[in-house]
Design a protein around this motif. Structure first.
Motif, PDB file in Angstrom:
ATOM      1  N   ASN A   1       0.839  -1.240   0.111  1.00 22.16           N
ATOM      2  CA  ASN A   1      -0.490  -0.078  -0.024  1.00 22.16           C
ATOM      3  C   ASN A   1       0.892   1.399   0.123  1.00 22.16           C
ATOM      4  OD1 ASN A   1      -1.735  -1.453  -0.442  1.00 22.16           O
ATOM      5  ND2 ASN A   1      -2.137  -1.966   2.443  1.00 22.16           N
TER       6      ASN A   1
ATOM      7  N   GLU B   1       3.166   4.093  -1.885  1.00 27.87           N
ATOM      8  CA  GLU B   1       2.894   5.560  -2.213  1.00 27.87           C
ATOM      9  C   GLU B   1       4.077   5.221  -3.393  1.00 27.87           C
ATOM     10  OE1 GLU B   1       1.630  10.397  -3.010  1.00 27.87           O
ATOM     11  OE2 GLU B   1       2.100   9.052  -1.373  1.00 27.87           O
TER      12      GLU B   1
ATOM     13  N   SER C   1       5.607   7.003  -6.379  1.00 24.73           N
ATOM     14  CA  SER C   1       6.194   9.343  -6.829  1.00 24.73           C
ATOM     15  C   SER C   1       7.157   9.430  -7.429  1.00 24.73           C
ATOM     16  CB  SER C   1       5.434  10.314  -6.077  1.00 24.73           C
ATOM     17  OG  SER C   1       5.805  10.931  -6.035  1.00 24.73           O
TER      18      SER C   1
ATOM     19  N   GLY D   1       8.785   8.336  -3.596  1.00 26.74           N
ATOM     20  CA  GLY D   1       7.657   7.911  -3.302  1.00 26.74           C
ATOM     21  C   GLY D   1       8.098   6.882  -2.296  1.00 26.74           C
TER      22      GLY D   1
ATOM     23  N   TYR E   1       0.837   5.219 -13.482  1.00 27.46           N
ATOM     24  CA  TYR E   1       1.279   5.876 -12.606  1.00 27.46           C
ATOM     25  C   TYR E   1       2.509   6.423 -14.485  1.00 27.46           C
ATOM     26  CZ  TYR E   1       0.345   4.385  -8.606  1.00 27.46           C
ATOM     27  OH  TYR E   1      -1.189   4.321  -7.609  1.00 27.46           O
TER      28      TYR E   1
END
Length: 521
Positions: free
Chosen positions: A26, A28, A30, A58, A120
């Motif tokens: 879970n 993130e 980035s 991230g 993404y």
């Protein structure tokens, strides 16, 4: 009790590990991507190396990154790549991409650096400033050599390599012993377009020439030149008549035939073939004018075509044929005679004569044909008559013998005499004479009052002869014969082919003769 405590401990560890894994899943994702050289300045045709940096900002590790450039559809050529790396949180990765500047117009363009991880997408701006480019190319398309009398074609082209409109002056000239053409114009050329000029000259004299093309567009001057030669070959020719055709042969100094040379025969233009020859079939005698264009050198000549003329006379069993050209005897002519009994061949002598045995070819309708490679052929139809037999005579030999003995004279000798007809006739002879008289009277009536028709077929020819009676003319006389023919010739009247039949209609005066010849097919 101890086992229960151990089980509880293991379950606690298992739940803790699942919680840690759940937190990592879970995490993130980035990323940040940055161009390392800021604004890029270029002109059309440039290839730019674009350095970039990717940083994982991230809290989870990422891999299999795709990086590429994107922007306007026209004017640029983009590149991309896939990065087979693992980028942990806080780590950075540096690399480069290639950007090709095409014919983009001057200005500032916004491009994008893009990095993708799964679904993404992260991007950063890339500014490219394209400067004006003034450039073009000159080209002259012309062959190295041209044959005199053939058209000379020149193609001039100014092709823009600029990303903006070029304006200015374009000029061209062709110089030989003197200036053939010298022109210039003020014009413009759009990006990616060309200015094209086609020049054509039909009769440039032999010599060397130079084509010059220049341009001064948007203060950029360029010049190009190409040379070519117009030359004339040393060509010769021969013109003669042979085997039914006028033969024109054009050749060079090596003796080889020259193709594509224009030749006019009595106003009809032809061209020599690959072997340098033109053949023009003729069917009638006369003078034919021949005009040749030998690499721009016009020459003319005449060739006389003569036809053969055949005359013949029969002397008993001899058929004497003479061949002339209408005036003079022609030797070495092949003469063919076709008669009821067969055919024969002969060659005319120096006086144009050749002789045949009439009994060998047969009596009746005879075709005489004369052929020579230097003349048009000739053909005539004659009728040979069987000569009369000589009168029969009987010879009586009388031998007299005299002897001289005892006062007597003896002599011997032979006396020949022609038997004289008797002065009297028998009854049988008289009856025969009466019957012959009756038959002669009937045949005389047929000869004098009825037409005489004779037919013969020789080789591929069919002959028909009609003789009018001596006592009356033939008016609207019609003959029909089941003959399949392809060609008909008559000396009188009108003949035609109709539904597999030959129909001949004619009028004849008393005793007049007419002939028909048909070529069977």
């Amino acid at each position: 009790m101890r086992l229960k405590i151990m089980g509880v401990f293991l379950m606690t560890l298992l739940l803790a590990s699942q919680l840690v894994l759940s937190n990592e899943d879970n995490g993130e994702i980035s990323l940040s991507i940055t161009s390392l050289n800021g604004e890029i300045t270029a002109i059309p045709g440039d290839t730019i190396v674009v350095p970039f940096s990717i940083k994982n900002i991230g809290n989870t590790t990422v891999g299999n990154l795709t990086v590429y450039l994107t922007g306007p559809v026209k004017g640029f050529q983009y590149s991309g790549k896939t990065l087979r790396i693992l980028l942990r949180p806080g780590e950075s990765y540096n690399d480069t991409l290639i950007l090709k500047i095409l014919n983009a117009e001057p200005g500032r363009y916004l491009l994008k650096l893009v990095v993708r991880v799964g679904s993404y997408r992260f991007e950063a701006p890339l500014i490219v400033r394209v400067k004006p480019l003034v450039d073009y190319s000159l080209s002259i398309a012309v062959n190295d050599r041209y044959i005199y009398g053939h058209p000379v074609e020149v193609r001039l082209e100014v092709k823009s390599k600029s990303n903006t409109i070029l304006t200015g002056r374009i000029g061209y000239c062709i110089i030989g012993r003197k200036t053939i053409v010298n022109e210039s114009i003020v014009t413009f050329v759009k990006p990616g377009s060309s200015w094209i000029k086609m020049l054509r000259f039909n009769n440039l004299p032999p010599g060397n020439y130079t084509v010059v093309l220049w341009a001064n567009l948007s203060r950029l001057y360029k010049k190009a030149s190409v040379s070519f030669e117009v030359y004339q070959r040393a060509l010769s020719y021969s013109v003669r008549f042979e085997n039914g055709a006028i033969r024109v042969f054009v050749y060079d100094k090596t003796g080889r035939g020259v193709p594509d040379i224009p030749v006019s025969i009595n106003g009809i233009w032809l061209k020599t073939g690959l072997d340098g020859t033109v053949l023009y079939s003729v069917s009638s005698p006369g003078r034919y004018k021949v005009v040749l264009n030998l690499d721009g050198r016009i020459v003319s000549t005449e060739v006389e075509v003569k036809g053969l003329s055949i005359s013949s006379i029969q002397e008993g069993k001899r058929l004497i044929v003479q061949v002339t050209d209408g005036k003079n005897p022609v030797p070495n002519v092949t003469v063919t005679v076709i008669g009821p009994e067969g055919r024969d061949f002969g060659i005319t002598n120096r006086s144009g004569f050749v002789e045949f045995n009439a009994s060998k070819i047969g009596y009746g309708t005879v075709v005489i044909r004369g052929e020579s490679s230097q003349y048009l052929p000739a053909e005539v139809i004659v009728t040979l008559t069987r000569p009369p037999e000589p009168p029969k005579t009987s010879t009586q030999n009388i031998t007299a013998t005299f002897s001289r003995s005892e006062g007597n004279i003896s002599a011997s000798g032979e006396i020949s005499s022609t038997e004289k007809p008797r002065s009297w006739i028998s009854m049988g002879t008289a009856l025969l004479l009466i019957i012959s008289g009756i038959i002669f009277a009937g045949s005389s009536y047929v000869a004098f009052a009825m037409p005489i028709i004779q037919e013969e077929t020789l080789d591929k020819y069919y002959f028909l002869k009609v003789k009018a009676p001596k006592l009356r003319p033939l008016k609207n006389y019609r003959i029909e014969r089941p003959v399949k023919a392809v060609e008909i010739r008559t000396t009188k009247g009108r003949a035609r082919l109709e539904n597999g039949k030959l129909i001949w209609e004619l009028d004849l005066e008393p005793g007049e003769e007419a002939y028909l010849q048909a070529v069977l097919g």
